[in-house]
Every structure is written in C-alpha cells, then in structure tokens.
Design an enzyme around this catalytic site. Structure first.
Site, PDB file in Angstrom:
ATOM      1  N   VAL A  19       2.386  -6.792 -16.574  1.00  0.00           N
ATOM      2  CA  VAL A  19       2.671  -7.305 -15.250  1.00  0.00           C
ATOM      3  C   VAL A  19       1.407  -7.283 -14.369  1.00  0.00           C
ATOM      4  CG1 VAL A  19       3.488  -5.026 -14.504  1.00  0.00           C
ATOM      5  CG2 VAL A  19       4.190  -7.055 -13.266  1.00  0.00           C
ATOM      6  N   THR A  24      -0.526 -15.812 -14.436  1.00  0.00           N
ATOM      7  CA  THR A  24      -0.230 -17.029 -13.673  1.00  0.00           C
ATOM      8  C   THR A  24      -1.451 -17.494 -12.889  1.00  0.00           C
ATOM      9  OG1 THR A  24       2.048 -16.245 -13.512  1.00  0.00           O
ATOM     10  CG2 THR A  24       1.417 -18.053 -12.046  1.00  0.00           C
ATOM     11  N   GLY A  42       5.669 -12.320  -5.876  1.00  0.00           N
ATOM     12  CA  GLY A  42       4.481 -12.424  -6.739  1.00  0.00           C
ATOM     13  C   GLY A  42       4.791 -12.168  -8.203  1.00  0.00           C
ATOM     14  N   ILE A  43       6.053 -12.306  -8.567  1.00  0.00           N
ATOM     15  CA  ILE A  43       6.490 -12.001  -9.930  1.00  0.00           C
ATOM     16  C   ILE A  43       6.872 -13.287 -10.654  1.00  0.00           C
ATOM     17  CG2 ILE A  43       8.222 -10.781 -11.313  1.00  0.00           C
ATOM     18  CD1 ILE A  43       8.818  -9.028  -8.963  1.00  0.00           C
ATOM     19  N   HIS A  87       6.847  -8.437 -16.477  1.00  0.00           N
ATOM     20  CA  HIS A  87       7.738  -7.299 -16.216  1.00  0.00           C
ATOM     21  C   HIS A  87       8.511  -6.920 -17.470  1.00  0.00           C
ATOM     22  CE1 HIS A  87       6.870  -7.789 -11.962  1.00  0.00           C
ATOM     23  NE2 HIS A  87       7.420  -6.612 -11.775  1.00  0.00           N
ATOM     24  N   LYS A 138     -10.071  -9.853 -13.870  1.00  0.00           N
ATOM     25  CA  LYS A 138     -10.289  -9.234 -12.564  1.00  0.00           C
ATOM     26  C   LYS A 138     -11.067  -7.942 -12.555  1.00  0.00           C
ATOM     27  CE  LYS A 138      -5.367  -8.115 -11.846  1.00  0.00           C
ATOM     28  NZ  LYS A 138      -4.322  -8.044 -10.841  1.00  0.00           N
ATOM     29  N   ASP A 158     -15.202 -10.565  -6.892  1.00  0.00           N
ATOM     30  CA  ASP A 158     -14.139  -9.933  -7.567  1.00  0.00           C
ATOM     31  C   ASP A 158     -14.610  -8.823  -8.429  1.00  0.00           C
ATOM     32  OD1 ASP A 158     -11.608 -10.057  -8.841  1.00  0.00           O
ATOM     33  OD2 ASP A 158     -11.791 -12.195  -8.438  1.00  0.00           O
ATOM     34  N   ALA A 224      -9.806 -14.863 -12.507  1.00  0.00           N
ATOM     35  CA  ALA A 224      -8.918 -15.975 -12.179  1.00  0.00           C
ATOM     36  C   ALA A 224      -9.106 -16.415 -10.737  1.00  0.00           C
ATOM     37  CB  ALA A 224      -7.466 -15.568 -12.429  1.00  0.00           C
TER      38      ALA A 224
HETATM   39  P1  GTP Z   1       3.560 -11.355 -13.715  1.00  0.00           P
HETATM   40  O1  GTP Z   1       3.805 -12.756 -14.095  1.00  0.00           O
HETATM   41  O2  GTP Z   1       4.425 -10.917 -12.589  1.00  0.00           O
HETATM   42  O3  GTP Z   1       3.612 -10.423 -14.876  1.00  0.00           O
HETATM   43  O4  GTP Z   1       2.038 -11.239 -13.149  1.00  0.00           O
HETATM   44  P2  GTP Z   1       0.775 -12.092 -13.648  1.00  0.00           P
HETATM   45  O5  GTP Z   1       0.179 -11.470 -14.842  1.00  0.00           O
HETATM   46  O6  GTP Z   1       1.115 -13.529 -13.716  1.00  0.00           O
HETATM   47  O7  GTP Z   1      -0.247 -11.812 -12.464  1.00  0.00           O
HETATM   48  P3  GTP Z   1      -0.434 -12.730 -11.179  1.00  0.00           P
HETATM   49  O8  GTP Z   1      -1.087 -13.998 -11.534  1.00  0.00           O
HETATM   50  O9  GTP Z   1       0.852 -12.758 -10.454  1.00  0.00           O
HETATM   51  O10 GTP Z   1      -1.501 -11.863 -10.397  1.00  0.00           O
HETATM   52  C1  GTP Z   1      -1.174 -10.614  -9.832  1.00  0.00           C
HETATM   53  C2  GTP Z   1      -2.083 -10.333  -8.645  1.00  0.00           C
HETATM   54  O11 GTP Z   1      -3.412 -10.184  -9.099  1.00  0.00           O
HETATM   55  C3  GTP Z   1      -2.104 -11.466  -7.636  1.00  0.00           C
HETATM   56  O12 GTP Z   1      -2.163 -10.917  -6.364  1.00  0.00           O
HETATM   57  C4  GTP Z   1      -3.381 -12.199  -7.954  1.00  0.00           C
HETATM   58  O13 GTP Z   1      -3.932 -12.851  -6.851  1.00  0.00           O
HETATM   59  C5  GTP Z   1      -4.272 -11.055  -8.418  1.00  0.00           C
HETATM   60  N1  GTP Z   1      -5.271 -11.535  -9.352  1.00  0.00           N
HETATM   61  C6  GTP Z   1      -5.067 -12.277 -10.466  1.00  0.00           C
HETATM   62  N2  GTP Z   1      -6.236 -12.557 -11.073  1.00  0.00           N
HETATM   63  C7  GTP Z   1      -7.188 -11.951 -10.321  1.00  0.00           C
HETATM   64  C8  GTP Z   1      -8.605 -11.851 -10.424  1.00  0.00           C
HETATM   65  O14 GTP Z   1      -9.231 -12.381 -11.320  1.00  0.00           O
HETATM   66  N3  GTP Z   1      -9.220 -11.119  -9.460  1.00  0.00           N
HETATM   67  C9  GTP Z   1      -8.546 -10.501  -8.456  1.00  0.00           C
HETATM   68  N4  GTP Z   1      -9.232  -9.804  -7.564  1.00  0.00           N
HETATM   69  N5  GTP Z   1      -7.241 -10.591  -8.324  1.00  0.00           N
HETATM   70  C10 GTP Z   1      -6.560 -11.297  -9.245  1.00  0.00           C
HETATM   71 MG    MG Z   2       2.886 -14.450 -13.686  1.00  0.00          MG
HETATM   72 NA    NA Z   3       2.603 -11.073 -10.703  1.00  0.00          NA
END
Ligand code: GTP
Ligand code: MG
Ligand code: NA
Length: 477
Positions: A19, A24, A42-43, A87, A138, A158, A224
């Site tokens: 998670v 995304t 944000g999920i 999740h 990240k 970042d 990202a």
């Molecule tokens: P789930 O689908 O809920 O499992 O999450 P996910 O893996 O898709 O992560 P998501 O893209 O929702 O990112 C989670 C948080 O991390 C968000 O607030 C993004 O903006 C932040 N984020 C994602 N990639 C980066 C990155 O490369 N750098 C930083 N600083 N934040 C990041």
């Molecule tokens: Mg996601």
């Molecule tokens: Na997320």
C-alpha cells in the site's frame, strides 16, 4: 531472429506492491493523468486497465533508447497496464491482476523497503513464474527537519537526501550526477533492499549493474512525482517484452479474455470490463461469462475502448468499435449482465454447439469460485459497485468479525432493502445495508426509514466498516 517477423500484441503489465508504494502515481506519471488525486482516501480499491499506445512509449523512452536492443524495429504495439490495490484486503484483485499479466512492475518504496504486500506479491509472481521488474520508488527522507520538508514539498524534489531531480536523462546518469552524500544515502537504501529480497530467496540488482538478467531481477530507481527514472523503467519493460517475452506475446487468434470488473454505468446499465489478451471480439458475438447463478449467455451490443492513456475504471469517454483485437482493456455492453461475476474467463461461441461446451467449462470454474463467498444466516447486507470491491469489503468484514447474509452489486434498490429487512426478525442490528461506492435510490432510502433498515454509505471501504462498528457499539451500550 526468426520471430521478428511475427506480430506481437501489447504485453499485459500488472503493477503490484505494498500500500502507498506509489503504484497509481507511477501510472499517472506515465499516462499524464491524475487518477491518484481523485481516489477516495488516496486508496486504490479496484483493478484498473489502461491502454498505453506506442507513441507514448516512444516519447517517454527518448533518453534511453540504447536500452532497447532492437530499437530499429520498435514492435510492441503498446502496453495494457493493470493497476491493483495494495491494501491487505484486496488479495483477490492482486491475484487476478497477476494471473493476467505477462510481466509485472513490483513497486517498492525505497525508504520502507520490502513490506507484507510486497512479499505477498512476490509469492503470487514466483508461483506463476511471471517475470517482474522492481521500481524503487520515492520518497522524502524520514526524519527531515521542518526546513528540509518544506524545501522538498516546494521544489517537488523527492526521494533521497538532497536529491537533484532530472527526468530528461537515464536514471543511471542522474544518480552519477548526485553529490556524494546523496549517492551514499541511495546505496545504503539499496543494500538494505537487496538483503530484504535475499531473505525472500530472490537475487536483485540495479538494472545497470545486473550481471545476468536471467538470474537477477532488475531494479529501477524511480520517482513517480518528478518522473525521474520513468524512461528507464519503460525502456526496460519494452526491452524485456521484445526479447525474453516475445514468444509469449506473439499475437494469436485464439481468444483469451478475462472479466475484470462488473460495473453499472449511467446510460448503459450493467457493463463488464474485460482484459482481452489474445484474439478478437466483435459486436454481435455470442459470449459466455460466469454469473452468480450460473453461466450467462448474451450478445455483445457495444464494444467500447477508453481513450488512450485513460484508465478504464475512471474514464467516461469511450470510443465505439466494431471489432477489437488483443491485447486491450475494453468495456462490453450487453443485456443480462445483472448477475455477472468478475475474475473468470469470457468465451465466444462461434458455433451453436460451443454454447453447451463453454457452459460446462464455466460451471466447473464457478463451483470453485463461489465456494469462497459464504453467506451467513444472520448478518449485514453488503452492496458494492464492483465484484472486486465487494470481495475486498467481504474480506475486511470477515477480518472484523462482522457476518454478512446477503450481497449485491450496483445501486441500492427497494428490493435490496426488502432482502435486508429479513434480518429484523433475527437481529435488528444486522438489518443494515453497507453500501460501498454506490447510489441509494430515493425510494429505497424512504422505504428503509419506514421499516427500520439502516443504510450506511461510503466510498472508502475502511470508513464504511468503521461506521458500522461504531453503530454496533452504540447500540450495544
Ligand atoms: P494503493 O493503491 O492504495 O496501494 O497505493 P499506491 O501504491 O497506488 O500509492 P499511491 O500512488 O496512492 O501513492 C501514495 C502516496 O505516495 C501519494 O500521496 C503519492 O503522491 C505519494 N507518492 C507516490 N510516488 C511518489 C514519489 O515518487 N515521491 C513522493 N515523494 N511521493 C510519492
Ligand atoms: Mg494505487
Ligand atoms: Na494509495
């Protein structure tokens, strides 16, 4: 190479990981979309497919074409990318996504390393012998000072300590250009992660240091947010697709399609989202899919594809097609999809005698799938926008010791309230509908108020569960 004359289809790429690792957001960066910003809490709570055209790939790999050994014949006609939720409760969606794909991107948060759903994803991939590329994604340095964090946010820089962002070069070069202290920090993180993978019996290496891609999984550092490393990641995907995977992704006419989601769309009623991996589908085709009460036989009325780089689950802009060839993420409009179930194959009966054959196939698969949804005699009524999110919600309820007695997909109608009202005689508390990400018809709400059925509605699964938990607590006191 003999196979270069063959037609390759788009490889199916699944994005997996723990998670909030940034799955995304990586796709948003690739597509230039804002799906993540609009997700409730944000999920990611559903599985989503995106058709990425070759122009996008071509443009985004400009700075690292040398990674693509057959650049002259840039032959992958695009990518079909599948996003999955991280999740814990959504294991069934991760499993569905990974079972479809030719290649996966395993996203690991570089600061947090290998986490429980990273391990679960690794197991799914290793079990199916699916190759994958690791994106080390990240993030800001933990324990940053206030000043540093402000600096990070403002400059959108970042990741690692004092990272200097550059998305116009290959990530290998960008790393070389960092000051020593940043490189040291990066190396420290990498070492930790390499050890964590070793604990899972996997050899991993940074892609530009990989001594043998057949033995070591490659890691690509990415951001990202800024797009650093994205070109390298995409180039690696293309290179792998056009070499090791080329046999697997040679297009064949034999149909291979899976229903990913069942969803109500305004104006179309219940539709199905389908990953069409191989073969083709046409308007008018007689299709067979699994339904909650047995196989469904129907005819394709419309074949829709979302615009390029738009995600199937979030877009409402579609293009009508007469025939679509794999691999593509598509939406099918047809009659009689009310009880359709996601997760099982879609078949086409081109001859009449094939109908019975496929019905039988589906019946066998259904038996196995339905055994997993066990309804209780006493329990809440659960309703969700898609079967995938319903499965996640049921998983969460199970873990929270909340029994369920009925399920449905789509908006809450009067008849759902009637079904839920059966519980009034058994346990008033259970005369409750938990409605995830669906509308409640006005008439249904009025009827519920009148007879004493409680309806909770939310578009975030955990909130919905919490609403019921505090209701139960208050009732008991
Ligand atoms: P789930 O689908 O809920 O499992 O999450 P996910 O893996 O898709 O992560 P998501 O893209 O929702 O990112 C989670 C948080 O991390 C968000 O607030 C993004 O903006 C932040 N984020 C994602 N990639 C980066 C990155 O490369 N750098 C930083 N600083 N934040 C990041
Ligand atoms: Mg996601
Ligand atoms: Na997320």
């Amino acid at each position: 190479n003999q196979r270069s004359t063959e037609v390759l289809r788009a490889p199916v790429i699944c994005v997996l990981g723990h998670v909030d690792a940034g799955k995304t957001t990586i796709l948003d960066n690739l597509r230039q979309t804002h799906v993540q910003d609009n997700e409730a809490g944000g999920i990611t709570q559903q599985i989503g497919a995106t058709n990425v055209p070759s122009e996008t790939i071509y443009r985004r790999t400009e700075m690292c074409r040398e990674m693509i050994s057959r650049e002259g014949d840039f032959i992958v006609p695009g990518l079909l990318i599948i996003d999955t939720p991280g999740h814990e409760i959504f294991k069934s969606l991760r499993s569905r996504g990974s079972s479809l794909c030719d290649l996966a991107i395993l996203v690991v948060d570089i600061m947090h390393g290998v986490a429980p759903q990273t391990i679960e994803s690794i197991q799914l991939l290793v079990e199916r012998q699916t190759p994958f590329i690791i994106a080390l994604n990240k993030q800001y340095l933990e324990g940053m000072t206030f000043y540093e964090s402000i600096y990070c946010l403002n400059s959108k820089v970042d990741l690692l300590y004092d990272w200097k962002s550059n998305n116009k070069k290959s990530i290998e070069l960008v790393l070389q250009e960092q000051q020593q202290i940043t490189q040291n920090h990066f190396e420290k993180c990498c070492k930790t992660i390499i050890c964590q993978f070793a604990e899972q019996n996997l050899n991993v290496a940074l892609y530009y240091e990989n001594p043998d891609p057949n033995e070591y999984y490659s890691m690509v550092p990415t951001s990202a947010r800024s797009g650093d490393g994205m070109g390298s990641l995409i180039a690696l995907i293309i290179e792998k697709s056009q070499t090791t995977l080329s046999r697997r992704i040679s297009y064949t006419h034999e149909l291979q399609a899976t229903v990913m989601e069942v969803k109500v769309i305004d104006g179309f009623g219940i539709t199905i989202d389908v990953a069409l991996v191989n073969g083709y589908l046409s308007v008018g085709d007689k299709i067979l899919i699994a339904g909650q009460e047995g196989p469904i036989v129907t005819q394709i009325r419309r074949l829709l594809i979302p615009e390029s780089n738009q995600e199937l689950r979030t877009t409402n802009q579609y293009q009508n097609e007469d025939t679509i060839k794999g691999a593509r993420g598509i939406k099918i409009v047809a009659r009689g999809l009310e009880k359709a179930m996601a997760g099982l194959p879609l078949f086409v009966a081109r001859q009449t005698d094939e109908i019975d054959f496929y019905k039988n196939e589906i019946n066998i698969m259904l038996k196995t799938a339905l055994n997993s949804i066990q309804l209780e005699d006493k329990g809440v009524y659960v309703q969700a926008s898609t079967l995938g999110s319903l499965e996640g919600l049921l998983q969460l309820l199970k873990a929270s010791k909340i029994p369920y007695s009925g399920i449905n997909i789509g908006p809450v109608h009067r008849r759902d309230v009637m079904r839920a009202s059966i519980q009034l005689e058994k346990d008033v508390l259970m005369a409750t509908i938990l409605a995830f990400d669906v509308q409640i018809e006005k008439e249904a709400q009025e009827y519920a108020n009148k007879i004493g059925v409680k309806i909770f509605q939310n578009d975030e699964i955990y909130r919905l569960r919490d609403m019921f938990v505090s209701y139960r607590k208050n009732k008991k006191e």
